[in-house]
Enzyme design. Structure first.
Site, PDB file in Angstrom:
ATOM      1  N   THR A  94       7.659  -4.029  -6.781  1.00 40.76           N
ATOM      2  CA  THR A  94       7.718  -4.437  -6.009  1.00 40.76           C
ATOM      3  C   THR A  94       8.354  -4.965  -4.749  1.00 40.76           C
ATOM      4  O   THR A  94       9.301  -5.818  -5.850  1.00 40.76           O
ATOM      5  CB  THR A  94       6.344  -5.745  -5.985  1.00 40.76           C
ATOM      6  OG1 THR A  94       5.127  -5.021  -6.709  1.00 40.76           O
ATOM      7  CG2 THR A  94       6.645  -6.436  -4.824  1.00 40.76           C
ATOM      8  N   LYS A 170       1.484  -3.008  -1.009  1.00 42.93           N
ATOM      9  CA  LYS A 170       1.778  -4.245  -2.119  1.00 42.93           C
ATOM     10  C   LYS A 170       1.929  -5.348  -1.831  1.00 42.93           C
ATOM     11  O   LYS A 170       1.513  -6.625  -2.114  1.00 42.93           O
ATOM     12  CB  LYS A 170       2.688  -3.474  -2.551  1.00 42.93           C
ATOM     13  CG  LYS A 170       3.236  -4.852  -3.986  1.00 42.93           C
ATOM     14  CD  LYS A 170       2.119  -4.620  -4.969  1.00 42.93           C
ATOM     15  CE  LYS A 170       1.808  -5.545  -6.099  1.00 42.93           C
ATOM     16  NZ  LYS A 170       1.507  -6.250  -7.003  1.00 42.93           N
ATOM     17  N   LYS A 239       9.568 -14.607  -4.068  1.00 40.71           N
ATOM     18  CA  LYS A 239      10.614 -13.198  -4.789  1.00 40.71           C
ATOM     19  C   LYS A 239       9.384 -12.721  -3.018  1.00 40.71           C
ATOM     20  O   LYS A 239       9.551 -12.093  -1.888  1.00 40.71           O
ATOM     21  CB  LYS A 239      10.578 -12.459  -5.487  1.00 40.71           C
ATOM     22  CG  LYS A 239      11.849 -11.509  -4.708  1.00 40.71           C
ATOM     23  CD  LYS A 239      10.253 -10.008  -5.208  1.00 40.71           C
ATOM     24  CE  LYS A 239       9.766 -10.056  -6.829  1.00 40.71           C
ATOM     25  NZ  LYS A 239       8.922  -8.250  -6.597  1.00 40.71           N
TER      26      LYS A 239
END
Length: 291
Positions: A94, A170, A239
């Site tokens: 990711t 994603k 994140k």
């Protein structure tokens, strides 16, 4: 069978490598720390002494932790210049959409194909070879690596010919999971304050209004306050939330829930829950007080 390298043997990279070995593929592995490499060599993998050596197979799947790791390991290290002609690199991590665009251009400059293929599924799903694979890039390259995807996943979702499209999907999926966790935590907290049993609430909601894996799995974690071992840490969740906010800012799309979650995640990390499962963002007290 295909000769393939796996770069990055963390919680997701290891089971992907194991499944490819079990399926009979010729698997080479590289990782920053040697322990996971030794484990997989014992199971039939070949060790690579460097990333440059791993690239020699011509087909590479990477599962690195973030933009910085991809940049340092592959984009800025000079190793792409030593890859064989026709190499394809599949980035399954990711990462930001900006990183995806840069990676596509840097790979193209070296005559290397770049695909994005992040996945949906936690570690047990990866171990079972049942990941959903979100693929974007040159369709011919996707066709080339599809036999590998069929080993590690149950379905490949073709989301476009630009790698950043898969990375964005994603990021959005993880953003929606974060909003689900937060709303579940709020509901459980209020229910407990009025004497309603949290486990019964979660069972009721997931059996009626909100059936599905996400509500059930995270509802149980929240009701149990069971955050270790982490399937996906709060630090990683933060994140990914920031990746969503960055993408939204780039396209001038407001994410009001995202701004709220920024505060929630920052507070959870400050309170000592960075290494816990990201379901821990629902906790109301610092880890020291909670434990």
């Amino acid at each position: 069978m295909t000769a393939v390298s796996i770069i990055g043997l963390g919680a997701m990279g290891r089971p992907m490598a194991r499944n490819l070995i079990a399926a009979g593929h010729d698997v080479t592995v590289w990782n920053r720390s040697p322990g996971p490499v030794a484990d997989l060599v014992a199971e039939g993998a070949r060790p690579a002494s460097s990333v440059a050596e791993a690239l020699q197979t011509g087909t590479v799947l990477s599962m690195l932790s973030n933009d910085r790791a991809v940049t340092e390991t592959l984009l800025d290290s000079g190793v792409l210049a030593r890859a064989p002609e026709g190499t394809v690199h599949v980035n399954m991590a990711t990462v930001s959409t900006a990183l995806a665009r840069r990676a596509r251009d840097v790979h193209a400059a070296h005559g290397i194909g770049y695909l994005a293929a992040p996945v949906f599924g936690r570690v047990p799903v990866a171990e079972a070879g049942r990941l959903n694979i979100l693929a974007a890039g040159d369709p011919a390259l996707i066709d080339r690596v599809q036999p590998l995807f069929e080993v590690i996943g149950t379905r490949t979702w073709r989301l476009g010919d630009r790698p950043e499209q898969a990375h964005l999907v994603k990021i959005l999926g993880n953003y929606l999971i974060a909003t689900t966790i937060q709303s579940l935590g709020e509901a459980v907290s209020l229910a407990e304050h009025t004497g309603v049993d949290a486990h019964q609430l979660v069972e009721l909601l997931t059996s009626t209004l909100f059936p599905g894996q996400t509500y059930a799995a995270y509802g149980d974690l929240i009701a149990d306050r069971r955050y270790r071992p982490a399937g996906f840490t709060t630090a990683l969740g933060r994140k990914d939330l920031h990746l969503a906010l960055d993408a939204a800012a780039e396209h001038d799309v407001p994410l009001p829930f995202g701004e709220l979650l920024r505060t929630v995640f920052d507070q959870a990390v400050e309170d000592g829950y960075g290494d816990d499962d990201w379901a821990a963002i629902t906790e109301e007290q610092p880890r020291e007080a909670h434990s």
